[in-house]
Design an enzyme around this catalytic site. Sequence first.
Site, PDB file in Angstrom:
ATOM      1  N   LEU A 265       0.818  -1.209   0.000  1.00 54.56           N
ATOM      2  CA  LEU A 265       0.000   0.000   0.000  1.00 54.56           C
ATOM      3  C   LEU A 265       0.852   1.258   0.000  1.00 54.56           C
ATOM      4  O   LEU A 265       0.508   2.258  -0.623  1.00 54.56           O
ATOM      5  CB  LEU A 265      -0.932   0.011   1.224  1.00 54.56           C
ATOM      6  CG  LEU A 265      -1.999  -1.077   1.284  1.00 54.56           C
ATOM      7  CD1 LEU A 265      -2.755  -0.998   2.606  1.00 54.56           C
ATOM      8  CD2 LEU A 265      -2.958  -0.953   0.114  1.00 54.56           C
ATOM      9  N   GLY A 271       9.294   2.691   6.911  1.00 53.02           N
ATOM     10  CA  GLY A 271       8.945   1.286   6.738  1.00 53.02           C
ATOM     11  C   GLY A 271       7.958   1.123   5.604  1.00 53.02           C
ATOM     12  O   GLY A 271       8.054   1.798   4.574  1.00 53.02           O
ATOM     13  N   ASP A 395      -1.593  14.429  13.329  1.00 49.43           N
ATOM     14  CA  ASP A 395      -1.163  14.402  11.926  1.00 49.43           C
ATOM     15  C   ASP A 395      -2.385  14.251  11.015  1.00 49.43           C
ATOM     16  O   ASP A 395      -2.457  13.333  10.189  1.00 49.43           O
ATOM     17  CB  ASP A 395      -0.166  13.265  11.691  1.00 49.43           C
ATOM     18  CG  ASP A 395       0.504  13.336  10.320  1.00 49.43           C
ATOM     19  OD1 ASP A 395       0.509  14.432   9.717  1.00 49.43           O
ATOM     20  OD2 ASP A 395       1.015  12.303   9.858  1.00 49.43           O
TER      21      ASP A 395
END
Length: 891
Positions: A265, A271, A395
Amino acid sequence: MLAPDVPGDDGWRDPARTMASRRVCPAYEAARAGGMDAIYPVFARADPTFYDHPGRRRTLRSDRPFVVTGVEGWRRVDDGIWTYLEPPGAVLPEQGWKIHLSSTATDAEALLRTVAAPCVRDHVPFKHLSTESVRASSNGKDAGREGSGKFITVYPSTVDQLHRMLAELGRRTAHLRGPHVLSDLRWSEGPVFVRYGGFHRMFVDIDGVRVPAIRHPAGHLVPDVRRPGFEPPSWVRIPPFLQSLVDDLRELTPPAGFPEITGVLHHSNAGGVYTARDAGRDVVVKEARPYAGVTADGLSAVERADREAQTLRLLRGVGTSRLIRAFEALDHRYLVLERARGVPLHQAVVARHPLVSADVDERSVADYKDWALGVASRMRAALAGVHEAGLVHGDVHPGNFLIDDEGGVTLIDFEMARPAADEAPAVIGAPGFVAPDGRGGVAADAFAMRRLNLFLFAPMTPLLDLHPPKEAEVRGWVTERFRLDAAEEQALGFAEVSHPAAEADLDALIDAVGRQLVADATPDRGDRLWPGDPVQFDEPVYALAHGGLGPLLALHAASGRVPPELLERVEGTVRDAPARSGLMDGLAGAAASLDALGRPDAADAAVERCLDAPLRWDAPGLYGGPAGTALGLLRLSARHPELVGRARGILDDLADRANGWSDSPTGPVATGAGGLLRGPSGVALLSLALFDRTGDGALLDLAAAAIRADLARCAPAADGSQQMNEGWRLLPYLGSGSTGVAFALAALVERDAGTPLAAELPALERAALPEFVLESGLFQGRCGLMLFLAGRGTPSAARALQRHQRHLRLHEIPRREGVGYPGRALLRLSCDLATGSAGVLWSLASIRDGQRLTLPLLDLPPVDVARHRVPSPGGGDINGIPALSADARAW
């Protein structure tokens, strides 16, 4: 099988390819490795108004420099990013095996001392990042993955020296830690990595993009590929002391119980996020790399994953992603999450927004408004649930809300969550969604949510940071266009809604853009004449597209005048620059521009040097390739008729080499490689320009064949338009999209009304009609569409042109002397022709005058509609110019 990045991940890594990085400077190189748009945040750090070289970023007093002592007599060069250290008499090979070392903030100085000692002793050249802020940025959450973490690079001259240095450096640094350098092979000890690559700066053009290169044993240059995973060139022999490490990697398998990865995705330096099957159910696996993806508060990806797991356990999945389990493997942290339905908000907006289609009716606008209001309400409810739990998200941006087909909402990504009582400002945030006043806590989330509400209707949010009053203006446009009532405005947080700015008189707007363009010039800078797109640092200072000539041509088109001191300055850069062919980035464009600016002597000197420079066959199009060089030469053929023959010879060579375009006539084109500037349509334009000078009817056949090759790479959009298919997107714009193909085709139809390709024009024209366009620029924005429509003369084109002119005000940023326009990505302003104010000015002046209806130097003279094809009798010469060969006509 797909699997996450892990230390030594080459045995089970994600095989998906990424675009090769493009090196203009170390920061540009690292940013390009992260993707096409990754350069813009990097080049936005140095200046709050314009993109600029990261090395010019103001050094804070608290920022500590890294200094190596004991290198008296060595050559030291600091470019603001890297510090290069080279012993006397050192002669490096072009390429070879090089050593990279990574570090954490705590260990950086110790690592540098440890590595410098044997390098100085053995006279081995090396480089290191110059300051702690640069090192931190290179390993930040948003840094490019391929080169992230590199702190020191060592350049051994032989394989034996490589082995000795690896062994010693591994032993000396075994107690230190650093992130995995994903493009490299990890040594057995320490944060030490190795890869084969270039030592010198060499480049090769691939699909019109200049990329770092290494030399093939046959002698030609090939891309120096930099992507995750150790992958040396096929012809390179891996030394035995590295081969054993490669063999170990091949035997690496996922640990027992690891989810079955089924797809990717998202990847970042922190990561990856993957789809997977776990215990018989569909899940999402989120990976956190150790010591990598560090945010400004000093937290690594692993530490933030632990924070997210703790937060999700508190929230229990109410309107948010739900945690199934967390575990550690090979020092990486993994979160297994219930797979939420939907796509990120920005994808949902693009898929549904009515104003990005050619045809818009009020019913579709009203339906979209209802959908957007519902989504906004559910997003606010999800965030309110977080606040009621005593937390803030920290965020909030469009990528962190998933929207399903029914408008359901899931809030994701709680890495930055913290207690609501913590009023500290946001540590990270997407451009346009971080409060400029530094507010924290719930207030910061609320600010981002208000911007999200606006994004639903006008997804150009980063622009608002360039001029805070712009937000009220855009709100006013949204309120008017979507007919929001008072209750709806209040629900969206649109307090103090203003009316859209009044449309400026065309002459007044041209004057305002021109005044500001002159004011923004930087003639005292040696590396540029105007601030523009970051690519300007990879091209000559004078370059037409991103350098000084573009603004000068635009100013000349607008007023017939240019500041003499700026013209003299650009003449000097042309005179002093290395010989380089090309139109938009080379001396052919410089010569034609200087001629247009009334400097024939300087133009002639540039032509002579251009003719001595090799043609760049790796990118045959108009931008920097032979087609553009030939078209630039034609612009001077009135004074130098012999240049027509030179241009014709280049075209013949292009036609002979064109088999590559016909090998795969359908399907996607590489990003940026199709259309007018870098695709076959540019060659069609050259053919038509030569037809206008020679009357050779075979040139019309050649133009049609080239346009047909580009049309084969276009695909239908949902609104019935044809757009350039780049595989991951459809592109309508003038530079590398379908509008550039349409421009070339319209020019062909004007000269050959009977061409069967004329039937393709209406669908291509539709791509230029949409009301909402993200950027204003000439190559990839609204102004390029305006130029094409201005020359069409159809009722739909005339209506769309008027609409584009009205909506150009949405992009305007008021400045002290006039107005400016944002560049690509909307993070900073730009003055260049390709992306910024010069392109806007050129377009407005062209529309005002009704004469120059394309990019500078690409306009073709008006054609007499009574003109007919001129045959090539007996295949002989026409007007002294050789006719096309039979092979060229067949193409």
